[in-house]
Design a protein around this motif. Structure first.
Motif, PDB file in Angstrom:
ATOM      1  N   CYS A 104       0.830  -1.204   0.000  1.00  0.00           N
ATOM      2  CA  CYS A 104       0.000   0.000   0.000  1.00  0.00           C
ATOM      3  C   CYS A 104       0.863   1.250   0.000  1.00  0.00           C
ATOM      4  O   CYS A 104       2.078   1.185   0.189  1.00  0.00           O
ATOM      5  N   ASP A 105       0.209   2.382  -0.187  1.00  0.00           N
ATOM      6  CA  ASP A 105       0.758   3.672   0.183  1.00  0.00           C
ATOM      7  C   ASP A 105       0.101   4.030   1.517  1.00  0.00           C
ATOM      8  O   ASP A 105      -1.120   3.888   1.660  1.00  0.00           O
ATOM      9  N   LEU A 106       0.908   4.452   2.469  1.00  0.00           N
ATOM     10  CA  LEU A 106       0.362   4.878   3.763  1.00  0.00           C
ATOM     11  C   LEU A 106       0.395   6.399   3.790  1.00  0.00           C
ATOM     12  O   LEU A 106       1.462   7.004   3.654  1.00  0.00           O
ATOM     13  N   VAL A 107      -0.777   6.999   3.934  1.00  0.00           N
ATOM     14  CA  VAL A 107      -0.887   8.457   3.938  1.00  0.00           C
ATOM     15  C   VAL A 107      -1.230   8.920   5.351  1.00  0.00           C
ATOM     16  O   VAL A 107      -2.188   8.430   5.956  1.00  0.00           O
ATOM     17  N   ILE A 108      -0.416   9.837   5.873  1.00  0.00           N
ATOM     18  CA  ILE A 108      -0.642  10.408   7.199  1.00  0.00           C
ATOM     19  C   ILE A 108      -1.023  11.873   7.001  1.00  0.00           C
ATOM     20  O   ILE A 108      -0.319  12.619   6.324  1.00  0.00           O
ATOM     21  N   VAL A 109      -2.150  12.278   7.605  1.00  0.00           N
ATOM     22  CA  VAL A 109      -2.680  13.624   7.375  1.00  0.00           C
ATOM     23  C   VAL A 109      -2.965  14.317   8.704  1.00  0.00           C
ATOM     24  O   VAL A 109      -3.615  13.757   9.581  1.00  0.00           O
ATOM     25  N   SER A 110      -2.477  15.542   8.835  1.00  0.00           N
ATOM     26  CA  SER A 110      -2.805  16.376   9.988  1.00  0.00           C
ATOM     27  C   SER A 110      -4.035  17.207   9.653  1.00  0.00           C
ATOM     28  O   SER A 110      -4.061  17.915   8.648  1.00  0.00           O
ATOM     29  N   ILE A 111      -5.072  17.086  10.497  1.00  0.00           N
ATOM     30  CA  ILE A 111      -6.368  17.709  10.215  1.00  0.00           C
ATOM     31  C   ILE A 111      -6.788  18.592  11.391  1.00  0.00           C
ATOM     32  O   ILE A 111      -6.602  18.221  12.556  1.00  0.00           O
ATOM     33  N   SER A 112      -7.350  19.752  11.075  1.00  0.00           N
ATOM     34  CA  SER A 112      -8.001  20.586  12.092  1.00  0.00           C
ATOM     35  C   SER A 112      -9.505  20.483  11.901  1.00  0.00           C
ATOM     36  O   SER A 112      -9.988  20.534  10.767  1.00  0.00           O
ATOM     37  N   THR A 113     -10.237  20.342  13.008  1.00  0.00           N
ATOM     38  CA  THR A 113     -11.704  20.286  12.958  1.00  0.00           C
ATOM     39  C   THR A 113     -12.268  21.191  14.056  1.00  0.00           C
ATOM     40  O   THR A 113     -11.527  21.685  14.909  1.00  0.00           O
ATOM     41  N   GLU A 114     -13.591  21.367  14.032  1.00  0.00           N
ATOM     42  CA  GLU A 114     -14.230  22.167  15.081  1.00  0.00           C
ATOM     43  C   GLU A 114     -14.127  21.494  16.452  1.00  0.00           C
ATOM     44  O   GLU A 114     -14.357  22.122  17.481  1.00  0.00           O
ATOM     45  N   TYR A 115     -13.772  20.201  16.471  1.00  0.00           N
ATOM     46  CA  TYR A 115     -13.604  19.491  17.743  1.00  0.00           C
ATOM     47  C   TYR A 115     -12.141  19.393  18.163  1.00  0.00           C
ATOM     48  O   TYR A 115     -11.819  18.737  19.143  1.00  0.00           O
TER      49      TYR A 115
END
Length: 203
Positions: A104-115
């Motif tokens: 696979c390709d492993l994708v790591i993502v930093s996300i901002s949410t309202e929580y």
């Protein structure tokens, strides 16, 4: 249940985990989030957060590398490159110990949410695509269709395995949101890893 509406991608990185290699191919640079890449990632994040198979969970008490390094990142103690490399190494070690786990390709993502912040981990198994090849034989054009196995799931397809990690705080009911879908072939395997390695062994 948290229905996340506000999703902003801060940064993301991709690593290549190929079962046929002795080592993972670890990226030293974050992805350039141009409009196409941003939209591609956002579609998968949004689709996964709305997936009916998304489950809330908590990390077990015992030591877990994925838990430790993701918390270091979410608490501002480490950067995404070093964090994601360790997360990728853990998955690759698991893959090499059992041949049933697909490359696979492993994708790591930093996300901002309202929580608050989340760290997304997406195992993007390769899908079979087709392309054409053009040959010239005796000055005549011959065109063939060839299969390719390095395609990533399109924005319209669902990810089979992913996790959203929250900062661990006292009193919270969950610190993980997980999708762990099984293919029919894998459900029938008798191996320990066959059905639930992502939740039981990795997370």
């Amino acid at each position: 249940m948290e229905y996340i509406k506000e999703i902003n991608i801060n940064e993301a990185i991709l690593h290549i985990l190929d079962n046929n290699s002795d080592e993972p191919i670890l990226n030293e640079y974050t992805l350039e989030l141009d409009e196409d890449v941003y939209r591609f990632l956002l579609r998968h994040i949004d689709k996964s957060l709305k997936d009916e198979e998304l489950r809330y969970a908590i990390f077990n008490e015992e030591r877990n590398i994925v838990k430790e390094v993701s918390q270091e990142y979410l608490n501002g103690q480490e950067n995404i490159i070093n964090t994601s490399k360790e997360i990728a190494r853990q998955m690759f070690t698991l893959m090499k110990s059992n041949g049933n786990i697909p490359s696979c390709d492993l994708v790591i993502v930093s996300i901002s949410t309202e929580y608050g912040p989340l760290l997304g981990i997406f195992k993007m198994d390769y899908i079979k695509n087709f392309t054409h090849s053009v040959d010239f034989v005796d000055e005549k054009v011959g065109i063939k269709i060839l299969p390719e196995f390095t395609g990533l799931p399109s924005g319209s397809q669902k990810i089979q395995k992913c996790a959203f990690v929250k900062p661990i705080r006292s009193g919270q009911q969950h610190n993980l949101m997980v999708i762990d879908k099984q293919s029919k072939a894998r459900e029938n395997e008798k191996s320990d890893y066959g059905s639930s390695y992502f939740i039981n062994k990795y997370l």
